[in-house]
Design a protein around this motif. Structure first.
Motif, short mmCIF file in Angstrom:
data_model
loop_
_atom_site.label_atom_id
_atom_site.label_comp_id
_atom_site.label_asym_id
_atom_site.label_seq_id
_atom_site.Cartn_x
_atom_site.Cartn_y
_atom_site.Cartn_z
N ARG A 185 43.87 22.19 38.85
CA ARG A 185 42.41 22.31 38.64
C ARG A 185 41.90 23.68 39.08
N VAL A 186 42.69 24.73 38.76
CA VAL A 186 42.35 26.10 39.13
C VAL A 186 41.88 26.84 37.89
N THR A 187 40.73 27.50 37.98
CA THR A 187 40.24 28.29 36.86
C THR A 187 40.21 29.78 37.17
N ASN A 188 40.35 30.12 38.42
CA ASN A 188 40.26 31.50 38.88
C ASN A 188 41.51 32.28 38.48
N SER A 189 41.33 33.40 37.81
CA SER A 189 42.47 34.22 37.40
C SER A 189 43.01 35.08 38.53
N MET A 190 42.33 35.11 39.67
CA MET A 190 42.80 35.92 40.80
C MET A 190 44.13 35.39 41.36
N VAL A 191 44.46 34.13 41.09
CA VAL A 191 45.71 33.55 41.60
C VAL A 191 46.88 33.75 40.64
N ASN A 192 46.63 34.33 39.48
CA ASN A 192 47.69 34.45 38.47
C ASN A 192 48.94 35.13 39.01
N GLY A 193 48.78 36.20 39.75
CA GLY A 193 49.93 36.91 40.30
C GLY A 193 50.74 36.04 41.25
N ASP A 194 50.05 35.35 42.14
CA ASP A 194 50.73 34.47 43.09
C ASP A 194 51.44 33.33 42.35
#
Length: 95
Positions: A12-21
């Motif tokens: 349920r994550v929409t934030n693209s800031m976590v894409n790298g992790d």
């Protein structure tokens, strides 16, 4: 990108800031699957079994819902099941 999106949806994550992790966690899971004897071609094809394994891995490493240990057990059990299907194994893997 579909695998990343599938995992983000599962958490349920929409934030693209976590894409790298998340991408790093996916790569680590794929390396683990190969280390455990899953055929690299199957891993890179990112079929339904690999997608599910990666979801469990990411849930484990992010301690999703505060149940990291349960996700670890689920991942280990799931991969054990994958390894019991000889069609998933690399040519020189030991079951």
């Amino acid at each position: 990108m579909a695998l990343l999106d599938s995992i983000k949806d599962a958490q349920r994550v929409t934030n693209s800031m976590v894409n790298g992790d998340y991408t790093e966690l996916i790569d680590a899971c794929k390396r683990d699957l190969i280390r455990l004897g899953i055929d690299p071609d199957i891993v890179e094809a990112e079929g339904v079994q690999v997608t599910q394994a990666c979801k469990l891995w990411v849930h484990w490493y992010t301690d999703y819902q505060g149940k990291g240990d349960a996700w670890r057990q689920a991942y280990n059990g799931y991969v054990d099941g994958m390894r019991k299907d000889s069609s998933n194994l690399a040519g020189d893997a030991d079951v």
